[in-house]
Design a protein around this motif. Structure first.
Motif, PDB file in Angstrom:
ATOM      1  N   THR A   1      60.651 -46.386  -3.406  1.00 49.99           N
ATOM      2  CA  THR A   1      59.841 -46.614  -2.204  1.00 49.99           C
ATOM      3  C   THR A   1      58.455 -46.012  -2.365  1.00 49.99           C
ATOM      4  O   THR A   1      57.440 -46.644  -2.035  1.00 49.99           O
ATOM      5  N   CYS A   2      58.415 -44.805  -2.904  1.00 46.19           N
ATOM      6  CA  CYS A   2      57.135 -44.143  -3.158  1.00 46.19           C
ATOM      7  C   CYS A   2      56.273 -44.987  -4.116  1.00 46.19           C
ATOM      8  O   CYS A   2      55.079 -45.193  -3.881  1.00 46.19           O
ATOM      9  N   TRP A   3      56.883 -45.476  -5.177  1.00 46.63           N
ATOM     10  CA  TRP A   3      56.159 -46.281  -6.166  1.00 46.63           C
ATOM     11  C   TRP A   3      55.637 -47.583  -5.543  1.00 46.63           C
ATOM     12  O   TRP A   3      54.471 -47.945  -5.703  1.00 46.63           O
ATOM     13  N   ASN A   4      56.489 -48.267  -4.800  1.00 46.67           N
ATOM     14  CA  ASN A   4      56.094 -49.545  -4.207  1.00 46.67           C
ATOM     15  C   ASN A   4      54.967 -49.386  -3.187  1.00 46.67           C
ATOM     16  O   ASN A   4      54.112 -50.251  -3.060  1.00 46.67           O
ATOM     17  N   GLU A   5      54.971 -48.276  -2.470  1.00 48.10           N
ATOM     18  CA  GLU A   5      54.003 -48.096  -1.382  1.00 48.10           C
ATOM     19  C   GLU A   5      52.697 -47.457  -1.825  1.00 48.10           C
ATOM     20  O   GLU A   5      51.648 -47.705  -1.218  1.00 48.10           O
ATOM     21  N   THR A   6      52.729 -46.625  -2.864  1.00 53.48           N
ATOM     22  CA  THR A   6      51.510 -45.873  -3.213  1.00 53.48           C
ATOM     23  C   THR A   6      51.040 -46.052  -4.650  1.00 53.48           C
ATOM     24  O   THR A   6      49.918 -45.657  -4.975  1.00 53.48           O
ATOM     25  N   LYS A   7      51.887 -46.620  -5.526  1.00 56.25           N
ATOM     26  CA  LYS A   7      51.552 -46.822  -6.937  1.00 56.25           C
ATOM     27  C   LYS A   7      50.884 -45.576  -7.558  1.00 56.25           C
ATOM     28  O   LYS A   7      49.785 -45.648  -8.117  1.00 56.25           O
ATOM     29  N   PRO A   8      51.536 -44.409  -7.499  1.00 52.25           N
ATOM     30  CA  PRO A   8      50.915 -43.187  -8.020  1.00 52.25           C
ATOM     31  C   PRO A   8      50.915 -43.150  -9.544  1.00 52.25           C
ATOM     32  O   PRO A   8      51.692 -43.834 -10.214  1.00 52.25           O
ATOM     33  N   ASP A   9      50.023 -42.325 -10.094  1.00 55.99           N
ATOM     34  CA  ASP A   9      50.035 -42.053 -11.531  1.00 55.99           C
ATOM     35  C   ASP A   9      51.191 -41.130 -11.884  1.00 55.99           C
ATOM     36  O   ASP A   9      51.828 -41.270 -12.932  1.00 55.99           O
ATOM     37  N   ILE A  10      51.428 -40.154 -11.000  1.00 59.27           N
ATOM     38  CA  ILE A  10      52.413 -39.098 -11.224  1.00 59.27           C
ATOM     39  C   ILE A  10      53.358 -39.022 -10.029  1.00 59.27           C
ATOM     40  O   ILE A  10      52.910 -39.035  -8.880  1.00 59.27           O
ATOM     41  N   ILE A  11      54.668 -38.934 -10.287  1.00 56.03           N
ATOM     42  CA  ILE A  11      55.641 -38.655  -9.230  1.00 56.03           C
ATOM     43  C   ILE A  11      56.369 -37.371  -9.609  1.00 56.03           C
ATOM     44  O   ILE A  11      56.974 -37.277 -10.686  1.00 56.03           O
ATOM     45  N   LEU A  12      56.279 -36.382  -8.752  1.00 59.11           N
ATOM     46  CA  LEU A  12      56.930 -35.093  -8.976  1.00 59.11           C
ATOM     47  C   LEU A  12      58.234 -35.037  -8.192  1.00 59.11           C
ATOM     48  O   LEU A  12      58.275 -35.380  -7.010  1.00 59.11           O
ATOM     49  N   LEU A  13      59.313 -34.610  -8.849  1.00 56.72           N
ATOM     50  CA  LEU A  13      60.617 -34.500  -8.207  1.00 56.72           C
ATOM     51  C   LEU A  13      60.933 -33.027  -7.974  1.00 56.72           C
ATOM     52  O   LEU A  13      60.967 -32.242  -8.926  1.00 56.72           O
ATOM     53  N   GLU A  14      61.159 -32.652  -6.725  1.00 57.22           N
ATOM     54  CA  GLU A  14      61.530 -31.273  -6.408  1.00 57.22           C
ATOM     55  C   GLU A  14      62.980 -31.007  -6.813  1.00 57.22           C
ATOM     56  O   GLU A  14      63.890 -31.695  -6.358  1.00 57.22           O
ATOM     57  N   GLY A  15      63.193 -30.029  -7.677  1.00 58.82           N
ATOM     58  CA  GLY A  15      64.537 -29.685  -8.109  1.00 58.82           C
ATOM     59  C   GLY A  15      65.282 -28.832  -7.089  1.00 58.82           C
ATOM     60  O   GLY A  15      64.690 -28.262  -6.174  1.00 58.82           O
ATOM     61  N   GLN A  16      66.596 -28.751  -7.265  1.00 57.32           N
ATOM     62  CA  GLN A  16      67.449 -27.891  -6.447  1.00 57.32           C
ATOM     63  C   GLN A  16      68.347 -27.075  -7.367  1.00 57.32           C
ATOM     64  O   GLN A  16      68.753 -27.540  -8.433  1.00 57.32           O
ATOM     65  N   SER A  17      68.648 -25.845  -6.966  1.00 58.83           N
ATOM     66  CA  SER A  17      69.533 -24.966  -7.735  1.00 58.83           C
ATOM     67  C   SER A  17      69.091 -24.937  -9.199  1.00 58.83           C
ATOM     68  O   SER A  17      67.910 -24.784  -9.491  1.00 58.83           O
ATOM     69  N   SER A  18      70.024 -25.113 -10.144  1.00 58.42           N
ATOM     70  CA  SER A  18      69.675 -25.168 -11.565  1.00 58.42           C
ATOM     71  C   SER A  18      70.798 -25.863 -12.326  1.00 58.42           C
ATOM     72  O   SER A  18      71.889 -26.075 -11.784  1.00 58.42           O
ATOM     73  N   LEU A  19      70.531 -26.215 -13.559  1.00 62.54           N
ATOM     74  CA  LEU A  19      71.520 -26.948 -14.344  1.00 62.54           C
ATOM     75  C   LEU A  19      72.824 -26.187 -14.500  1.00 62.54           C
ATOM     76  O   LEU A  19      73.903 -26.780 -14.574  1.00 62.54           O
ATOM     77  N   ARG A  20      72.728 -24.834 -14.570  1.00 60.87           N
ATOM     78  CA  ARG A  20      73.935 -24.065 -14.899  1.00 60.87           C
ATOM     79  C   ARG A  20      74.278 -22.975 -13.888  1.00 60.87           C
ATOM     80  O   ARG A  20      75.061 -22.073 -14.190  1.00 60.87           O
ATOM     81  N   ASN A  21      73.728 -23.052 -12.682  1.00 61.65           N
ATOM     82  CA  ASN A  21      74.137 -22.114 -11.637  1.00 61.65           C
ATOM     83  C   ASN A  21      75.537 -22.516 -11.161  1.00 61.65           C
ATOM     84  O   ASN A  21      75.722 -23.628 -10.649  1.00 61.65           O
ATOM     85  N   PRO A  22      76.543 -21.641 -11.303  1.00 64.67           N
ATOM     86  CA  PRO A  22      77.922 -22.032 -11.004  1.00 64.67           C
ATOM     87  C   PRO A  22      78.176 -22.327  -9.528  1.00 64.67           C
ATOM     88  O   PRO A  22      79.157 -23.000  -9.194  1.00 64.67           O
ATOM     89  N   SER A  23      77.317 -21.833  -8.627  1.00 64.50           N
ATOM     90  CA  SER A  23      77.546 -22.082  -7.203  1.00 64.50           C
ATOM     91  C   SER A  23      77.138 -23.493  -6.801  1.00 64.50           C
ATOM     92  O   SER A  23      77.501 -23.958  -5.721  1.00 64.50           O
ATOM     93  N   GLY A  24      76.399 -24.171  -7.649  1.00 60.24           N
ATOM     94  CA  GLY A  24      75.971 -25.530  -7.332  1.00 60.24           C
ATOM     95  C   GLY A  24      75.098 -26.094  -8.417  1.00 60.24           C
ATOM     96  O   GLY A  24      73.894 -26.257  -8.241  1.00 60.24           O
ATOM     97  N   PRO A  25      75.664 -26.370  -9.593  1.00 58.99           N
ATOM     98  CA  PRO A  25      74.850 -26.909 -10.688  1.00 58.99           C
ATOM     99  C   PRO A  25      74.191 -28.218 -10.273  1.00 58.99           C
ATOM    100  O   PRO A  25      74.826 -29.075  -9.673  1.00 58.99           O
ATOM    101  N   CYS A  26      72.918 -28.348 -10.595  1.00 55.45           N
ATOM    102  CA  CYS A  26      72.160 -29.489 -10.093  1.00 55.45           C
ATOM    103  C   CYS A  26      70.967 -29.757 -11.006  1.00 55.45           C
ATOM    104  O   CYS A  26      70.398 -28.822 -11.559  1.00 55.45           O
ATOM    105  N   GLY A  27      70.601 -30.997 -11.148  1.00 56.94           N
ATOM    106  CA  GLY A  27      69.425 -31.351 -11.933  1.00 56.94           C
ATOM    107  C   GLY A  27      69.616 -32.569 -12.810  1.00 56.94           C
ATOM    108  O   GLY A  27      68.657 -33.274 -13.114  1.00 56.94           O
TER     109      GLY A  27
END
Length: 347
Positions: A224-250
């Motif tokens: 949706t972001c790409w279709n509406e704004t055609k940006p050069d750069i899209i930044l994705l906000e991460g959550q937790s971390s790849l190896r945090n045992p309470s909620g691995p994410c990424g």
């Protein structure tokens, strides 16, 4: 914008108040006019207390003292993110008091005010709104992954961390702003409640989304972001971390979001996940980079969270990691993130 005060109730200087920290640093959705914290911090400027930058946001010890000095408070924003998303009882009492004074409530916790009959009745009586940001979408509003992500031509950069509360959102927002200031069209996909509170247009609340639909919601936000704004750069906000045992994410960001590149957050003095030895040691930056790059994404920079570091130590760590990793190392708080812009332009 609507005038809002942030409720932290003594937690402003703790990691639990990262929602408040983000709002103090900036938001396009609200006009932040104060913080309700404690007697020990009252009278200080919230920006000064946070990172030494005056932002003209006074701290008050109570809702009563805030109302005596501020005019027309529209919203009280719960500015903490507790483990499990539970609302502490003392804060619930302040919320009730605010409702009685005609102030609407914005809540980013998993404990929903709209599911508390007493609070709903009180809000109705006083003609105020209750906004539970983390309340899940209905099934009809959820998206499943389709593969449309491969039509996006922007360079997609995941900003992920070695642990929770590293500064991922803040760094992503700062990079977006630095890109825009230099003429690059950059957008950010928020994945948490604070990103929405800061005025984010594209995104979803990751930890309130049914697992089957996380990939699809991420893809839909990016497409949706790409279709509406055609940006050069899209930044994705991460959550937790790849190896945090309470909620691995990424992995979703790298694979389902097709992130071409990564900015990795690291806190040199944090040894254990969530500062808890029982959760295990945080692995080395080098091993995290190895995993990320085996998954097909390129780490183009490291950003340092310099908690518990002196200014001198922060620059020493920056120099050390730039020499050992041979990629740019950012100090977002000490010197901003502008040095990554040339790297992004080169992409």
């Amino acid at each position: 914008m609507n005038k809002a005060v942030i409720l932290t109730n003594g937690l402003l200087q703790k990691g639990d108040a990262k929602t408040a920290h983000g709002l103090i640093r900036g938001t396009e959705r609200y006009n932040i006019i104060g913080v309700i914290d404690s007697e020990s911090t009252a009278g200080k400027d919230a920006g000064e207390l946070l990172d030494g930058k005056n932002r003209n946001i006074p701290i008050f010890e109570s809702l009563h003292s805030a109302q005596k000095q501020l005019i027309n408070i529209d919203f009280l924003i719960i500015g903490i993110a507790t483990i499990g998303g539970v609302l502490p009882h003392p804060m619930l009492e302040i919320v009730k008091d605010a409702i009685k004074k005609g102030i609407s409530i914005v809540n980013g916790l998993h404990e929903y005010l709209s599911e508390k009959p007493e609070i709903v009745e009180l809000a109705t009586q006083n003609n105020v709104t209750l906004t539970d940001i983390r309340k899940p979408k209905t099934r009809k509003d959820l998206h499943f992954w389709t593969g449309e992500i491969y039509q996006v031509k922007a360079k997609t950069i995941a900003v992920i961390g070695m642990d929770c509360a590293m500064g991922k959102r803040t760094t992503a927002r700062m990079i977006k702003q630095a890109c825009q200031a230099s003429g690059l069209n950059a957008e950010m996909i928020f994945t948490g409640q604070t990103g929405w509170l800061q005025g984010g247009k594209y995104g979803f609340i990751f930890d309130s989304t049914l697992n089957d639909f996380v990939s699809g919601e991420l893809e839909n936000a990016i497409v949706t972001c790409w279709n509406e704004t055609k940006p050069d750069i899209i930044l994705l906000e991460g959550q937790s971390s790849l190896r945090n045992p309470s909620g691995p994410c990424g992995l979703e960001l790298l694979i389902s979001g097709n992130a071409n590149y990564v900015v990795l957050l690291h806190a040199p003095k944090r040894k254990f996940f969530d500062d808890d030895p029982c959760w295990g040691k945080i692995p080395s930056v080098e091993s995290e980079i190895e995993i990320i790059e085996k998954l097909g994404s390129k780490v183009i920079a490291v950003a340092l969270n310099t908690e518990k570091c002196s200014t001198e130590e922060a620059y020493e760590y920056q120099n050390f990691y730039e020499k050992s990793l041979k990629i740019p190392v950012l100090l977002p708080i000490q010197e901003g993130v502008e040095k990554i812009v040339s790297t992004l332009k080169a992409l």
